[in-house]
Design a protein around this motif. Structure first.
Motif, mmCIF file in Angstrom:
data_model
loop_
_atom_site.group_PDB
_atom_site.id
_atom_site.type_symbol
_atom_site.label_atom_id
_atom_site.label_comp_id
_atom_site.label_asym_id
_atom_site.label_seq_id
_atom_site.Cartn_x
_atom_site.Cartn_y
_atom_site.Cartn_z
ATOM 1 N N UNK A 147 1.096 -0.884 -0.386
ATOM 2 C CA UNK A 147 -0.067 0.189 -0.040
ATOM 3 C C UNK A 147 0.723 1.350 -0.164
ATOM 4 N N UNK A 148 1.997 0.796 0.618
ATOM 5 C CA UNK A 148 2.938 1.811 1.022
ATOM 6 C C UNK A 148 3.824 3.174 -0.238
ATOM 7 N N UNK A 149 3.245 1.639 -1.342
ATOM 8 C CA UNK A 149 4.080 1.913 -2.659
ATOM 9 C C UNK A 149 3.099 1.787 -4.063
ATOM 10 N N UNK A 173 -4.935 -3.655 -2.890
ATOM 11 C CA UNK A 173 -5.425 -5.221 -3.064
ATOM 12 C C UNK A 173 -6.683 -5.422 -3.665
ATOM 13 N N UNK A 174 -7.189 -6.319 -4.561
ATOM 14 C CA UNK A 174 -8.048 -6.690 -5.644
ATOM 15 C C UNK A 174 -8.625 -8.373 -4.771
ATOM 16 N N UNK A 175 -7.762 -9.003 -4.022
ATOM 17 C CA UNK A 175 -8.887 -10.725 -4.230
ATOM 18 C C UNK A 175 -7.303 -11.758 -3.846
ATOM 19 N N UNK A 176 -7.666 -12.524 -3.294
ATOM 20 C CA UNK A 176 -7.017 -13.334 -2.748
ATOM 21 C C UNK A 176 -7.639 -15.283 -3.006
ATOM 22 N N UNK A 177 -6.778 -16.146 -3.331
ATOM 23 C CA UNK A 177 -7.034 -16.935 -2.557
ATOM 24 C C UNK A 177 -6.636 -17.269 -1.443
ATOM 25 N N UNK A 208 -2.315 3.487 -10.214
ATOM 26 C CA UNK A 208 -2.294 4.350 -11.532
ATOM 27 C C UNK A 208 -3.338 3.345 -12.505
ATOM 28 N N UNK A 209 -3.246 2.682 -12.654
ATOM 29 C CA UNK A 209 -5.133 1.918 -13.089
ATOM 30 C C UNK A 209 -6.023 1.633 -12.457
ATOM 31 N N UNK A 210 -6.105 2.368 -11.278
ATOM 32 C CA UNK A 210 -7.825 2.603 -11.124
ATOM 33 C C UNK A 210 -8.134 4.286 -9.659
ATOM 34 N N UNK A 211 -9.019 4.238 -9.664
ATOM 35 C CA UNK A 211 -9.692 6.013 -9.819
ATOM 36 C C UNK A 211 -9.432 5.440 -7.241
ATOM 37 N N UNK A 212 -9.819 6.995 -7.445
ATOM 38 C CA UNK A 212 -9.584 7.086 -5.578
ATOM 39 C C UNK A 212 -10.817 6.028 -5.065
ATOM 40 N N UNK A 213 -11.768 6.111 -5.540
ATOM 41 C CA UNK A 213 -12.618 5.024 -4.539
ATOM 42 C C UNK A 213 -12.481 3.849 -5.475
ATOM 43 N N UNK A 214 -12.115 2.990 -6.303
ATOM 44 C CA UNK A 214 -11.667 2.214 -6.014
ATOM 45 C C UNK A 214 -10.393 1.695 -4.754
ATOM 46 N N UNK A 215 -9.358 3.005 -4.598
ATOM 47 C CA UNK A 215 -8.253 2.135 -4.241
ATOM 48 C C UNK A 215 -9.076 2.473 -2.605
ATOM 49 N N UNK A 216 -9.899 3.371 -2.124
ATOM 50 C CA UNK A 216 -10.505 3.562 -0.660
ATOM 51 C C UNK A 216 -11.655 2.025 -0.424
ATOM 52 N N UNK A 217 -11.889 0.914 -1.203
ATOM 53 C CA UNK A 217 -13.042 -0.011 -1.479
ATOM 54 C C UNK A 217 -12.075 -0.943 -1.299
ATOM 55 N N UNK A 218 -10.488 -1.211 -2.564
ATOM 56 C CA UNK A 218 -9.435 -2.237 -1.590
ATOM 57 C C UNK A 218 -9.424 -1.906 -0.017
ATOM 58 N N UNK A 256 -9.473 -5.381 4.971
ATOM 59 C CA UNK A 256 -9.805 -5.451 5.535
ATOM 60 C C UNK A 256 -11.159 -6.815 5.915
ATOM 61 N N UNK A 257 -12.196 -6.205 5.497
ATOM 62 C CA UNK A 257 -12.779 -6.892 5.383
ATOM 63 C C UNK A 257 -12.905 -8.935 5.436
ATOM 64 N N UNK A 258 -11.983 -9.444 4.087
ATOM 65 C CA UNK A 258 -11.471 -10.698 4.243
ATOM 66 C C UNK A 258 -11.089 -11.492 4.782
ATOM 67 N N UNK A 259 -10.374 -10.127 5.993
ATOM 68 C CA UNK A 259 -8.823 -10.878 6.709
ATOM 69 C C UNK A 259 -8.806 -10.248 8.373
ATOM 70 N N UNK A 260 -10.471 -10.855 8.532
ATOM 71 C CA UNK A 260 -10.477 -10.853 9.943
ATOM 72 C C UNK A 260 -11.175 -12.370 10.730
#
Length: 250
Positions: free
Chosen positions: A175-177, A181-185, A209-219, A224-228
């Motif tokens: 994230x700092x670079x 996150x998109x998805x995971x197995x 660079x390939x997605x918008x700011x809203x998508x970055x926030x959703x990511x 967080x949603x998938x890793x609790x």
């Protein structure tokens, strides 16, 4: 891992790929089917690299480097996993293994290089399958990390190897670079991780660079949603495989 590459292809075109920790090249037929312009393998164990070389011998768009990648150019000790009944040799790592059902009866000194020392500038996706050494490989990308559209990284939320970077710290680095996150197995062995067990898998990240700011926030929310513990409980005991959330392009 293949499903993550196919998901990346839905977000943006991919023409080239680098696979770090190639083992015996199990994915070569899949990569061939995608008709990439260039596929680059890094595999430091000669016995494994020989398998890759035999499979790509007549494929002009495939390249093999017989070295490992890391955060400095050096020679390091690698721990080679014994094959075993389930072919555990893929657990070979530059990190010292902890006690487990996998045995490591052999080690040797191998050459390690930084990815930044290679003259590759426009590779679309990197696959990191380095058994706990992913952060060191990413650090060795240096400023070339942002030339990638996508990264697929192996992760673990516990230390399967000594001093292994766990998933949350790997995610913070990405994230700092400027990767999201998109998805995971993910395979859950233990809902609440301890020093010996937890969850592990592969995660797909996209260059911001390939997605918008809203998508970055959703990511960030999706990670967080998938890793609790609740989702890990569902994954372990109800066999729920994925939560689908689309990543929109600008």
């Amino acid at each position: 891992m293949e499903n993550l590459i196919l998901q990346a292809l839905k977000i943006h075109k991919i023409n080239s790929l680098v696979h770090i920790g190639g083992h015996i090249g199990q994915e070569i037929e899949f990569y061939k089917s995608l008709d990439f312009d260039r596929v680059i393998y890094f595999e430091p164990i000669n016995e494994f690299a020989d398998n890759i070389e035999n499979k790509i011998r007549y494929l002009s768009n495939f390249v093999l480097h017989r070295c490992a990648l890391g955060n400095q150019n050096s020679n390091k000790l690698i721990y080679i996993a014994d094959k075993g009944k389930k072919d555990d040799s893929g657990s070979t790592s530059l990190k010292e293994p902890k006690k487990s059902h996998i045995s490591f009866s052999t080690s040797r000194i191998i050459e390690v290089k930084k990815y930044s020392s290679f003259n590759y500038s426009k590779i679309d996706i990197a696959i990191l399958d380095t058994q706990g050494y992913e952060l060191e490989v990413l650090e060795g990308f240096e400023n070339k990390i942002n030339t990638f559209k996508f990264l697929i990284v192996e992760f673990s939320n516990y230390e399967g190897y000594k001093n292994q970077t766990i998933y949350k710290d790997l995610n913070n680095f990405l994230c700092s670079n400027n990767f999201s996150f998109v998805n995971q197995n993910k395979k859950v062995l233990r809902v609440f991780p301890n020093s010996e067990s937890g969850s592990y898998g592969d995660a797909l990240y996209v260059n911001n660079k390939l997605i918008n700011k809203i998508s970055i926030s959703k990511a960030k929310f999706k990670y967080f949603l998938l890793n609790n513990f609740l989702i890990d409980f569902l994954l372990k005991y109800t066999k729920v495989a994925y939560w689908k959330v689309k990543v929109k392009i600008n």
